[in-house]
Design a protein around this motif. Structure first.
Motif, short mmCIF file in Angstrom:
data_model
loop_
_atom_site.label_atom_id
_atom_site.label_comp_id
_atom_site.label_asym_id
_atom_site.label_seq_id
_atom_site.Cartn_x
_atom_site.Cartn_y
_atom_site.Cartn_z
N LEU A 53 54.68 51.93 4.90
CA LEU A 53 54.16 52.22 3.86
C LEU A 53 54.85 50.76 2.44
O LEU A 53 53.75 51.03 2.44
CB LEU A 53 53.64 54.04 3.14
N ASP A 57 52.46 48.05 0.62
CA ASP A 57 52.21 48.29 -1.02
C ASP A 57 53.56 47.49 -1.57
O ASP A 57 52.90 46.54 -2.90
CB ASP A 57 52.66 49.68 -1.11
N SER A 93 47.51 50.47 3.20
CA SER A 93 49.12 51.74 2.54
C SER A 93 47.85 52.27 2.34
O SER A 93 48.77 53.61 2.61
CB SER A 93 48.57 51.25 1.06
N THR A 97 49.36 55.96 4.54
CA THR A 97 49.70 57.47 3.78
C THR A 97 48.57 58.57 5.01
O THR A 97 49.31 59.47 4.30
CB THR A 97 48.29 57.42 2.03
N LEU A 183 43.80 64.00 2.84
CA LEU A 183 45.17 64.34 2.64
C LEU A 183 45.11 65.56 1.67
O LEU A 183 46.35 66.32 2.16
CB LEU A 183 45.57 63.35 1.69
N PHE A 232 48.12 60.51 -5.57
CA PHE A 232 46.82 59.83 -4.72
C PHE A 232 45.85 59.58 -5.07
O PHE A 232 45.58 58.38 -5.47
CB PHE A 232 46.87 59.69 -3.24
N GLN A 269 51.04 52.12 -7.08
CA GLN A 269 50.99 53.31 -5.51
C GLN A 269 52.80 53.07 -5.11
O GLN A 269 52.85 54.06 -4.92
CB GLN A 269 49.97 53.27 -5.06
N ASN A 273 55.74 56.13 -4.93
CA ASN A 273 56.08 56.11 -3.93
C ASN A 273 57.35 56.76 -4.31
O ASN A 273 58.53 57.88 -3.81
CB ASN A 273 56.28 55.80 -3.56
#
Length: 335
Positions: A53, A57, A93, A97, A183, A232, A269, A273
């Protein structure tokens, strides 16, 4: 049909803010990659997925940075290249995720064993599908200048494409909206399962002397499970809002606040993270700070090291929060 909206003008202050967001996301993604490379004992499967991920990103932050810096006003070869890279990395991405959420759901809620086959499936979907969509979009000349009405200076789907709405959906929006739904559902199911496990364990806690010591760690993990989908959605929702406003041909799409929020949401993002999985993860944070302090100590005492070849950097005190080789990788404490 109503006349199309004029191009959205980007002010210098807006560009500076979004460029800063890109830079922070790049640094955050790089830090996640570095922590994975430095400490093999922290390489749990969830953090391995987080590595992929972070790579997506990282590429996304670089491509967006170039796009905002150039602030394209027409379709050109570098506009198409930047649009293709950002489309691929951004879509990838989304997939990675969701892959992290699916993996945690399978291992925690279902209790099913996972092997290399599941990881291979994640790779095929998270790299293969975005690559196929991007190659098709470039081959059919769908990537190009979009007047910054659905972007912030960078290139995406060409305004001249008759089926541009379809390609906007395929190159990002469908997967983005799918993530909005997937999610929260998966992480709520995981949290519900963990709460049931805590309730089942509570009747045994009076006779387990060490049980209270684990309560802070589990509560931190619970909070992260809530924050992952929330952060997110908070970051990505502005992109969806501007997309809908563009479809409605609303002049509100050019609102400066919306433009800045869209720019930050699409580019930060990797930074988010990093905050969650490095700075707010005690195991990784302790290792990182110890490593930085040790490096500074090495530099300040370099003459002493040359005069005394037996000098060694003192090992940082081993905290109970920092796993040693004998304390293997837990699933949630390092995710």
């Amino acid at each position: 049909m109503p006349a199309p909206l004029p191009p959205t003008e980007l002010y210098a202050s807006e560009r500076v803010v979004v460029l800063l967001s890109c830079a922070l996301s790049f640094l955050g993604s790089s830090l996640l990659v570095c922590t994975h490379a430095l400490w093999p004992e922290l390489r749990t499967r969830p953090r391995q997925l987080l590595l992929y991920l972070s790579l997506a990103d990282l590429l996304s932050a670089l491509s967006y940075f170039y796009g905002v810096l150039r602030d394209f006003d027409r379709t050109s070869w570098d506009c198409v290249l930047q649009g293709a890279l950002s489309t691929f990395s951004n879509t990838s991405s989304f997939f990675w995720t969701m892959a992290v959420a699916v993996y945690l759901y399978i291992t925690i809620v279902r209790g099913s064993p996972t092997g290399t086959s599941l990881l291979c499936c994640f790779h095929v979907m998270s790299w293969g599908i975005p690559l196929g969509i991007t190659v098709a979009a470039v081959a059919l000349k769908k990537i190009g200048y979009d007047a910054s009405n659905v972007s912030v200076g960078w290139c995406w789907v060409n305004l001249d494409a008759e089926d541009r709405v379809l390609w906007m959906l395929l190159t990002g929006k469908v997967w983005e909206i799918l993530a909005y739904v997937t999610l929260p559902v998966l992480y709520l199911l995981i949290k519900k399962h963990i709460n049931r496990a805590h309730a089942a364990l509570s009747e045994y806690r009076p006779i387990l002397s060490r049980a209270p010591a684990f309560q802070p760690q589990t509560s931190i993990a619970d909070k992260k499970l809530i924050l992952i989908p929330v952060i997110f959605i908070i970051l990505r929702i502005w992109s969806t809002v501007r997309f809908i406003l563009t479809l409605c041909n609303s002049p509100a799409v050019q609102n400066s606040v919306l433009v800045v929020l869209h720019g930050i949401g699409n580019t930060f993002q990797g930074g988010a993270n990093c905050i969650m999985f490095v700075l707010c993860t005690r195991v990784v944070r302790t290792r990182l700070f110890s490593y930085i302090c040790c490096c500074r100590y090495d530099e300040s005492d370099w003459p002493l090291r040359r005069s005394n070849s037996n000098w060694q950097c003192p090992e940082p005190p081993r905290s109970k929060d920092v796993p040693g080789p004998e304390r293997t990788k837990p699933l949630l404490s390092s995710t």
